[in-house]
Design an enzyme around this catalytic site. Sequence first.
Site, PDB file in Angstrom:
ATOM      1  N   ASP A  89     -43.362 105.599  53.505  1.00 36.10           N
ATOM      2  CA  ASP A  89     -42.614 105.466  54.503  1.00 36.10           C
ATOM      3  C   ASP A  89     -41.320 104.730  54.051  1.00 36.10           C
ATOM      4  O   ASP A  89     -41.629 103.623  53.895  1.00 36.10           O
ATOM      5  CB  ASP A  89     -43.351 104.648  55.849  1.00 36.10           C
ATOM      6  CG  ASP A  89     -42.416 104.178  56.669  1.00 36.10           C
ATOM      7  OD1 ASP A  89     -41.175 104.328  56.695  1.00 36.10           O
ATOM      8  OD2 ASP A  89     -42.884 103.565  57.846  1.00 36.10           O
ATOM      9  N   LYS A 145     -23.505 112.444  52.815  1.00 37.14           N
ATOM     10  CA  LYS A 145     -22.638 112.422  54.293  1.00 37.14           C
ATOM     11  C   LYS A 145     -23.511 112.641  55.342  1.00 37.14           C
ATOM     12  O   LYS A 145     -24.289 113.488  55.286  1.00 37.14           O
ATOM     13  CB  LYS A 145     -21.272 112.931  54.059  1.00 37.14           C
ATOM     14  CG  LYS A 145     -21.628 114.469  53.980  1.00 37.14           C
ATOM     15  CD  LYS A 145     -20.625 115.421  54.681  1.00 37.14           C
ATOM     16  CE  LYS A 145     -20.897 115.734  56.010  1.00 37.14           C
ATOM     17  NZ  LYS A 145     -21.882 116.654  56.300  1.00 37.14           N
ATOM     18  N   HIS A 175     -20.042 117.523  49.272  1.00 32.10           N
ATOM     19  CA  HIS A 175     -20.206 118.807  48.527  1.00 32.10           C
ATOM     20  C   HIS A 175     -18.964 119.710  48.099  1.00 32.10           C
ATOM     21  O   HIS A 175     -18.496 120.491  47.544  1.00 32.10           O
ATOM     22  CB  HIS A 175     -21.067 119.704  48.836  1.00 32.10           C
ATOM     23  CG  HIS A 175     -21.171 120.193  49.991  1.00 32.10           C
ATOM     24  ND1 HIS A 175     -21.214 120.056  51.388  1.00 32.10           N
ATOM     25  CD2 HIS A 175     -20.737 121.786  50.172  1.00 32.10           C
ATOM     26  CE1 HIS A 175     -21.216 120.930  52.259  1.00 32.10           C
ATOM     27  NE2 HIS A 175     -20.865 122.198  51.545  1.00 32.10           N
ATOM     28  N   LYS A 179     -16.793 122.363  45.028  1.00 35.39           N
ATOM     29  CA  LYS A 179     -16.409 123.797  45.088  1.00 35.39           C
ATOM     30  C   LYS A 179     -15.432 124.072  44.032  1.00 35.39           C
ATOM     31  O   LYS A 179     -14.156 123.398  44.030  1.00 35.39           O
ATOM     32  CB  LYS A 179     -15.986 123.979  46.602  1.00 35.39           C
ATOM     33  CG  LYS A 179     -17.000 123.819  47.486  1.00 35.39           C
ATOM     34  CD  LYS A 179     -16.594 124.575  48.837  1.00 35.39           C
ATOM     35  CE  LYS A 179     -17.735 124.225  50.022  1.00 35.39           C
ATOM     36  NZ  LYS A 179     -18.704 125.479  49.987  1.00 35.39           N
ATOM     37  N   GLU A 213     -17.222 128.367  60.773  1.00 35.54           N
ATOM     38  CA  GLU A 213     -18.348 128.698  60.438  1.00 35.54           C
ATOM     39  C   GLU A 213     -18.949 129.604  61.511  1.00 35.54           C
ATOM     40  O   GLU A 213     -18.739 129.682  62.750  1.00 35.54           O
ATOM     41  CB  GLU A 213     -19.444 127.718  60.278  1.00 35.54           C
ATOM     42  CG  GLU A 213     -19.301 126.726  59.239  1.00 35.54           C
ATOM     43  CD  GLU A 213     -20.196 125.851  59.101  1.00 35.54           C
ATOM     44  OE1 GLU A 213     -21.065 125.673  58.532  1.00 35.54           O
ATOM     45  OE2 GLU A 213     -19.901 124.581  59.928  1.00 35.54           O
ATOM     46  N   ASP A 232     -19.328 115.232  61.013  1.00 37.61           N
ATOM     47  CA  ASP A 232     -20.126 116.179  60.130  1.00 37.61           C
ATOM     48  C   ASP A 232     -18.969 116.717  59.292  1.00 37.61           C
ATOM     49  O   ASP A 232     -19.256 117.170  58.058  1.00 37.61           O
ATOM     50  CB  ASP A 232     -20.721 117.310  61.014  1.00 37.61           C
ATOM     51  CG  ASP A 232     -21.454 118.087  60.261  1.00 37.61           C
ATOM     52  OD1 ASP A 232     -22.190 117.609  59.391  1.00 37.61           O
ATOM     53  OD2 ASP A 232     -21.349 119.352  60.322  1.00 37.61           O
ATOM     54  N   HIS A 237     -15.351 116.226  54.801  1.00 35.30           N
ATOM     55  CA  HIS A 237     -14.897 117.483  54.074  1.00 35.30           C
ATOM     56  C   HIS A 237     -13.196 117.899  54.544  1.00 35.30           C
ATOM     57  O   HIS A 237     -12.605 118.080  53.469  1.00 35.30           O
ATOM     58  CB  HIS A 237     -15.427 118.716  54.370  1.00 35.30           C
ATOM     59  CG  HIS A 237     -16.987 118.708  54.395  1.00 35.30           C
ATOM     60  ND1 HIS A 237     -17.640 118.048  53.184  1.00 35.30           N
ATOM     61  CD2 HIS A 237     -18.221 119.070  55.026  1.00 35.30           C
ATOM     62  CE1 HIS A 237     -18.940 118.161  53.347  1.00 35.30           C
ATOM     63  NE2 HIS A 237     -19.194 118.914  54.284  1.00 35.30           N
ATOM     64  N   LYS A 337     -18.241 125.502  64.725  1.00 36.24           N
ATOM     65  CA  LYS A 337     -19.225 126.383  64.397  1.00 36.24           C
ATOM     66  C   LYS A 337     -19.116 127.524  65.561  1.00 36.24           C
ATOM     67  O   LYS A 337     -18.441 127.423  66.424  1.00 36.24           O
ATOM     68  CB  LYS A 337     -20.411 125.560  64.871  1.00 36.24           C
ATOM     69  CG  LYS A 337     -20.702 124.155  63.790  1.00 36.24           C
ATOM     70  CD  LYS A 337     -22.126 124.195  63.413  1.00 36.24           C
ATOM     71  CE  LYS A 337     -22.360 122.778  62.404  1.00 36.24           C
ATOM     72  NZ  LYS A 337     -22.363 123.287  60.997  1.00 36.24           N
TER      73      LYS A 337
HETATM   74  C1  BG6 Z   1     -22.308 120.325  55.733  1.00 35.19           C
HETATM   75  C2  BG6 Z   1     -22.320 120.013  57.192  1.00 35.19           C
HETATM   76  O1  BG6 Z   1     -21.857 119.053  55.131  1.00 35.19           O
HETATM   77  O2  BG6 Z   1     -21.436 121.248  55.384  1.00 35.19           O
HETATM   78  C3  BG6 Z   1     -23.011 121.379  57.835  1.00 35.19           C
HETATM   79  O3  BG6 Z   1     -23.131 119.168  57.514  1.00 35.19           O
HETATM   80  C4  BG6 Z   1     -22.001 122.729  57.348  1.00 35.19           C
HETATM   81  O4  BG6 Z   1     -22.834 121.385  59.295  1.00 35.19           O
HETATM   82  C5  BG6 Z   1     -21.796 122.697  56.009  1.00 35.19           C
HETATM   83  O5  BG6 Z   1     -22.588 123.829  57.816  1.00 35.19           O
HETATM   84  C6  BG6 Z   1     -20.661 123.660  55.307  1.00 35.19           C
HETATM   85  O6  BG6 Z   1     -21.007 123.867  54.123  1.00 35.19           O
HETATM   86  P1  BG6 Z   1     -20.652 124.998  53.402  1.00 35.19           P
HETATM   87  O7  BG6 Z   1     -20.555 124.692  51.997  1.00 35.19           O
HETATM   88  O8  BG6 Z   1     -21.405 125.980  53.837  1.00 35.19           O
HETATM   89  O9  BG6 Z   1     -19.130 125.497  53.732  1.00 35.19           O
END
Ligand code: BG6
Length: 490
Positions: A89, A145, A175, A179, A213, A232, A237, A337
């Site tokens: 835990d 994040k 992330h 890229k 997305e 998010d 990002h 989204k």
């Molecule tokens: C993440 C988000 O950090 O990035 C997600 O939490 C999102 O909600 C994702 O879908 C998108 O990443 P990528 O690399 O698929 O564009």
Amino acid sequence: MALTDFDMVLFGGSGDLAMRKLLPALYALDRTKGLPRSARIICIGRHDWSLQDFLNAVNENAKPHIPPESLTQASWDAFCARFLYVALDASDAGTYQALVDAVRTGTDITRVFYLATPPSLFATICHNLAACGLASPNSRVVLEKPLGRDLESAKRINAEVGRVFSESQIFRIDHYLGKEAVQNLLALRFGNVLFEPLWRREWISDVQITIAEELGVGNRMGYYETSGALRDMLQNHLLQLLCIVAMEPPVSVTPDAVRDEKLKVLRSLKRFTPTMLAQNVIRGQYRSGHVDGVAVPSYRNEPDANPQSRTETFVAVKAEIDTWRWAGVPFYLRTGKRMADQLAEIVVRFKSLPHSIFAQPVGTFQPNSLVIRLQPDEGLHLNLMAKTPGDGMRLKPVDLELDFRETFKTPRMDAYERLLMDVLRGQLTLFMRSDELEAAWEWVEPIIDFWEQEENAPIPYTAGTWGPAAASALIGRDGLQWREEALPEV
Ligand code: BG6
């Protein structure tokens, strides 16, 4: 550079991120870069599982995310042999003994603690690691994040984690910085003389950054309800992409040189006043519709959804940077989204032609633009005007394209692969520093406060579209269009 031996401890090791991204990325690194022979991956979860139970879960949930062409039984077996599973835990220091027993001692073994958990656990886990003697100088901690929910919680996390680990041991991951196309933007800007003289208000009319997305929230409703598109995607990002576009040339690519410049951008973002917020920020939530011809439910009817949810699944913002280089240049940012297409790109639009010497009126000259494509394909497009072949002098827009996959013919490296490699190498350039993170929260905080007011609920938009009409109006007010709206139908 050869990697030193390591133990990677993955908190949230049986979770969605680990299964979809982290374990497939580690597998790819193992196969292509050859991780040290005795390196191990210690996955932490709450389930009272045996190692075999855990491996079954990996087989079921992580393996499908690995491209079949890179899977061989031998490399998969070798990868699985690296795993240990420890049930504990994370919030209870009393349960950490099993982890202490699992982690190897020895100063030549790097310890990486990857916290793929809700941010509310970051401080507790770090303190618990310290309490049981695992937070040694050869340790690194990776924080996923979103780091906090607002400025105050982000500061608290930074302070608490900072009591256990020094800044050079903390890897705050975004992330998008891993890229390929984002790194290539750095190469384009600072490896060529061509663009830098034009990269300023005198020549650039506006910048658009879109991350759209097709997917909805999937099985992450619990997380998404506490986050929404602002926390998010926008706070991290989108703002990180904006920083890479707008920053001054750093003196080198050392971590602090790059992060100092990104920080200056974040601190120069024009603060929103209440009047500006009403005009420059659009918040949306999808209703049922069709994505790629498939009927999808409304956000409020997704599994586990709150039928009255006010969480935004779309945000569009007009931002400005108050510096000599950028004053007056709008930066339009949007993400959503269940949009019409899966698309991530940065569009830098140059100013219109001042005068036409040709028979065509000046209005027929499409302004030059540079498009940095992050998704679905990775590459660069430079839109120019060129003469059409034949008699007469008719000019039309043409596209110079650099497709990274075609040009370099090397296998694509996933962002998480690159960033995990950087963690293992101790290379911090692509990770956020605490002050950067706080500056980003500081800028979004007025938006959070504004949206808490009853009347500022998200505007509904139909799934499978480009978001609420108000987002088109936001940019339309300045006489512009989002790029996909401006493109001719094919
Ligand atoms: C993440 C988000 O950090 O990035 C997600 O939490 C999102 O909600 C994702 O879908 C998108 O990443 P990528 O690399 O698929 O564009």
